[in-house]
Scaffold this motif. Sequence first.
Motif, PDB file in Angstrom:
ATOM      1  N   ILE A 187       0.839  -1.190   0.000  1.00  0.00           N
ATOM      2  CA  ILE A 187       0.000   0.000   0.000  1.00  0.00           C
ATOM      3  C   ILE A 187       0.881   1.248   0.000  1.00  0.00           C
ATOM      4  CG2 ILE A 187      -1.759   1.263   1.300  1.00  0.00           C
ATOM      5  CD1 ILE A 187      -2.707  -1.440   2.383  1.00  0.00           C
ATOM      6  N   ASP A 188       0.523   2.203  -0.845  1.00  0.00           N
ATOM      7  CA  ASP A 188       1.315   3.434  -0.986  1.00  0.00           C
ATOM      8  C   ASP A 188       1.400   4.180   0.347  1.00  0.00           C
ATOM      9  OD1 ASP A 188       1.479   6.531  -1.691  1.00  0.00           O
ATOM     10  OD2 ASP A 188       2.279   5.434  -3.416  1.00  0.00           O
ATOM     11  N   PRO A 189       2.549   4.769   0.654  1.00  0.00           N
ATOM     12  CA  PRO A 189       2.711   5.502   1.922  1.00  0.00           C
ATOM     13  C   PRO A 189       1.739   6.662   2.095  1.00  0.00           C
ATOM     14  CG  PRO A 189       4.848   5.063   0.929  1.00  0.00           C
ATOM     15  CD  PRO A 189       3.819   4.685  -0.099  1.00  0.00           C
ATOM     16  N   ASP A 190       1.239   7.233   0.994  1.00  0.00           N
ATOM     17  CA  ASP A 190       0.318   8.356   1.091  1.00  0.00           C
ATOM     18  C   ASP A 190      -1.136   7.927   1.279  1.00  0.00           C
ATOM     19  OD1 ASP A 190       2.281  10.300   0.840  1.00  0.00           O
ATOM     20  OD2 ASP A 190       2.201  10.278  -1.349  1.00  0.00           O
ATOM     21  N   THR A 191      -1.414   6.632   1.112  1.00  0.00           N
ATOM     22  CA  THR A 191      -2.775   6.144   1.276  1.00  0.00           C
ATOM     23  C   THR A 191      -3.113   6.056   2.763  1.00  0.00           C
ATOM     24  OG1 THR A 191      -2.680   4.860  -0.778  1.00  0.00           O
ATOM     25  CG2 THR A 191      -4.348   4.214   0.839  1.00  0.00           C
ATOM     26  N   PHE A 192      -4.276   6.615   3.147  1.00  0.00           N
ATOM     27  CA  PHE A 192      -4.655   6.560   4.560  1.00  0.00           C
ATOM     28  C   PHE A 192      -6.005   5.876   4.794  1.00  0.00           C
ATOM     29  CE2 PHE A 192      -6.650  10.472   3.116  1.00  0.00           C
ATOM     30  CZ  PHE A 192      -7.868  10.492   3.788  1.00  0.00           C
ATOM     31  N   LEU A 193      -6.747   5.573   3.707  1.00  0.00           N
ATOM     32  CA  LEU A 193      -8.063   4.974   3.901  1.00  0.00           C
ATOM     33  C   LEU A 193      -8.543   4.279   2.635  1.00  0.00           C
ATOM     34  CD1 LEU A 193     -10.688   4.686   5.660  1.00  0.00           C
ATOM     35  CD2 LEU A 193     -11.452   6.835   4.610  1.00  0.00           C
ATOM     36  N   GLU A 325      -5.636  16.736  -6.068  1.00  0.00           N
ATOM     37  CA  GLU A 325      -4.954  16.822  -4.772  1.00  0.00           C
ATOM     38  C   GLU A 325      -4.814  18.248  -4.271  1.00  0.00           C
ATOM     39  OE1 GLU A 325      -0.304  16.483  -5.449  1.00  0.00           O
ATOM     40  OE2 GLU A 325      -1.349  14.887  -6.540  1.00  0.00           O
ATOM     41  N   HIS A 326      -4.984  19.232  -5.155  1.00  0.00           N
ATOM     42  CA  HIS A 326      -4.855  20.634  -4.753  1.00  0.00           C
ATOM     43  C   HIS A 326      -6.203  21.272  -4.416  1.00  0.00           C
ATOM     44  CE1 HIS A 326      -0.688  20.436  -5.952  1.00  0.00           C
ATOM     45  NE2 HIS A 326      -1.033  20.067  -7.174  1.00  0.00           N
ATOM     46  N   ARG A 327      -7.314  20.690  -4.901  1.00  0.00           N
ATOM     47  CA  ARG A 327      -8.625  21.305  -4.714  1.00  0.00           C
ATOM     48  C   ARG A 327      -9.574  20.479  -3.855  1.00  0.00           C
ATOM     49  NH1 ARG A 327     -10.959  21.540 -10.245  1.00  0.00           N
ATOM     50  NH2 ARG A 327     -12.705  22.579  -9.205  1.00  0.00           N
ATOM     51  N   ALA A 328      -9.364  19.166  -3.784  1.00  0.00           N
ATOM     52  CA  ALA A 328     -10.298  18.302  -3.058  1.00  0.00           C
ATOM     53  C   ALA A 328     -10.405  18.712  -1.595  1.00  0.00           C
ATOM     54  CB  ALA A 328      -9.854  16.846  -3.168  1.00  0.00           C
ATOM     55  N   ASP A 329     -11.638  18.643  -1.085  1.00  0.00           N
ATOM     56  CA  ASP A 329     -11.879  19.005   0.307  1.00  0.00           C
ATOM     57  C   ASP A 329     -12.622  17.870   1.002  1.00  0.00           C
ATOM     58  OD1 ASP A 329     -12.575  20.062   2.753  1.00  0.00           O
ATOM     59  OD2 ASP A 329     -13.391  21.934   1.956  1.00  0.00           O
ATOM     60  N   TYR A 341      -7.562  13.453  -0.845  1.00  0.00           N
ATOM     61  CA  TYR A 341      -8.232  13.373  -2.144  1.00  0.00           C
ATOM     62  C   TYR A 341      -8.432  11.914  -2.511  1.00  0.00           C
ATOM     63  CZ  TYR A 341      -3.629  12.230  -4.118  1.00  0.00           C
ATOM     64  OH  TYR A 341      -2.419  11.624  -4.393  1.00  0.00           O
ATOM     65  N   ILE A 342      -9.318  11.678  -3.478  1.00  0.00           N
ATOM     66  CA  ILE A 342      -9.526  10.321  -3.976  1.00  0.00           C
ATOM     67  C   ILE A 342      -8.427  10.006  -4.978  1.00  0.00           C
ATOM     68  CG2 ILE A 342     -11.044   8.765  -5.252  1.00  0.00           C
ATOM     69  CD1 ILE A 342     -13.414  10.362  -4.252  1.00  0.00           C
ATOM     70  N   HIS A 343      -7.662   8.964  -4.703  1.00  0.00           N
ATOM     71  CA  HIS A 343      -6.619   8.555  -5.638  1.00  0.00           C
ATOM     72  C   HIS A 343      -7.167   7.622  -6.704  1.00  0.00           C
ATOM     73  CE1 HIS A 343      -2.893   7.058  -7.319  1.00  0.00           C
ATOM     74  NE2 HIS A 343      -3.251   5.824  -7.003  1.00  0.00           N
ATOM     75  N   ARG A 369      -6.023   9.226  -0.528  1.00  0.00           N
ATOM     76  CA  ARG A 369      -4.634   9.589  -0.248  1.00  0.00           C
ATOM     77  C   ARG A 369      -4.565  11.029   0.223  1.00  0.00           C
ATOM     78  NH1 ARG A 369      -0.627   6.928  -4.920  1.00  0.00           N
ATOM     79  NH2 ARG A 369      -1.216   4.753  -4.511  1.00  0.00           N
ATOM     80  N   THR A 370      -3.472  11.324   0.841  1.00  0.00           N
ATOM     81  CA  THR A 370      -3.166  12.719   1.137  1.00  0.00           C
ATOM     82  C   THR A 370      -2.232  13.188   0.049  1.00  0.00           C
ATOM     83  OG1 THR A 370      -1.367  11.990   2.605  1.00  0.00           O
ATOM     84  CG2 THR A 370      -3.486  12.512   3.624  1.00  0.00           C
ATOM     85  N   VAL A 371      -2.084  14.483  -0.034  1.00  0.00           N
ATOM     86  CA  VAL A 371      -1.330  15.091  -1.114  1.00  0.00           C
ATOM     87  C   VAL A 371      -0.023  14.382  -1.337  1.00  0.00           C
ATOM     88  CG1 VAL A 371      -0.263  17.191  -1.943  1.00  0.00           C
ATOM     89  CG2 VAL A 371      -2.448  17.233  -0.728  1.00  0.00           C
ATOM     90  N   SER A 372      -1.481  13.162  -2.247  1.00  0.00           N
ATOM     91  CA  SER A 372      -1.680  12.269  -3.378  1.00  0.00           C
ATOM     92  C   SER A 372      -3.122  12.301  -4.069  1.00  0.00           C
ATOM     93  CB  SER A 372      -1.744  11.001  -2.802  1.00  0.00           C
ATOM     94  OG  SER A 372      -2.114   9.922  -3.352  1.00  0.00           O
TER      95      SER A 372
END
Length: 412
Positions: A187-193, A325-329, A341-343, A369-372
């Motif tokens: 799993i990618d390090p930036d993935t959190f959920l 990744e820059h606009r998702a809230d 953001y949704i990866h 992911r997070t800024v991912s």
Amino acid sequence: MKLSKIPNRWLVIVCMMLLISGCGNSKQAFQREDIDKRLPTANNEFAFRLYQEVLKQEKANNVFLSPLSVSLALSMTVNGADQETRSAMVQALQVQDLTLEDLNRSNAALQSVLQQADPDVKVTLAHSLWGREGTLFRPDFLERNEAYYDARVTELDFQDPGASDTINEWVRKETEGKIGPIIDGNIDPDTFLFLINAIYFKGKWSTPFDEAATTDQDFHLPDGTTRTVPMMVQSGELDYYKGDNFEAVRLPYGNKQFEMTVFLPDEGISLERFYKQLNADHWKKWMAGFETTAGTIQLPRFELEYEKTLNGALKALGMEVAFDEHRADFGQMVSTPPRAYIHEVKHQSFIEVNEKGTEAAAATSVEMRTVSAPLDLFQMRVDRPFFFAIHDQKTGTLLFMGSVMEPETSSK
């Protein structure tokens, strides 16, 4: 709030909070009247829009989706979205006229009704949230997903090579072994959920096909060649519809609440031309036009496995901001920064249709992911590419839909 490593302990805490707050619970006995009438309409509009976007990428390939699986996985995700991102997601899902409470409660009611609709048809819907160890989630986000989607919530060490196996085993179990690994490798390090929906369907035809009557017949492929396939046959009084350049027949399961409807373009009319009519408005018109008619249906015995990343299709439906990744809230899911953001939205599905009935399953994973005018008699020989859908007759909900360009058969 963190996801608990021990789901039972977390559920006890949440249940206590729900008793205090008075939130709904998907485990209660819902009736069809509890489903907001706008939800099935919205779900079907989303289903056909999504299907049309996927078709643009597939051309001559077989396609098989569970739009219900996708909409439920995204509905869970909407509970963590905010501002422009939530607006874009509900617009894509066609549920902009529903409040978040209406959406969640109606989804809970719909799932309850579908799973209890017919004792002879097995329909199971399961949800899970798998969070990276140590991630702090908004309590409301977790509570709503547990309360309305009965979601299993688990904290995992995503650095553990076995984490993906744990998630994949849950999917395998909930789909009766029909869906393979949905999380590939480490799993990618930036993935959190991961938010995951799994759906399983198994139904016997109300009137089974006679296995002794199945014979090998030619199926005409789009390139003009033919392939020999096992062709099932059934005669009798069936719900039939003759449309503009196509014909259709309904094949019910169990007590006839669930049914498969098969659409066959007329000879010389391509499936691509039929697709131009395939939308929610025409679907509603067609469903009202079937009449019981004496005739014969010949249908291939077939089996399909399908996998698709739905990012492109969902972006085309207006959800692009959720992937940015820059606009998702997703401030209602986790505290920001970092921005979430949704990866990837990944979908896998399986179906087997034979003389006895249908077995189908699907899983949808959202990785964060997070800024991912009716005929008196018909002869419908499904020996060329066709479209089909499995739906609930009472609510109108589409569970599965697919196109068969070239039937694939099991080793039976």
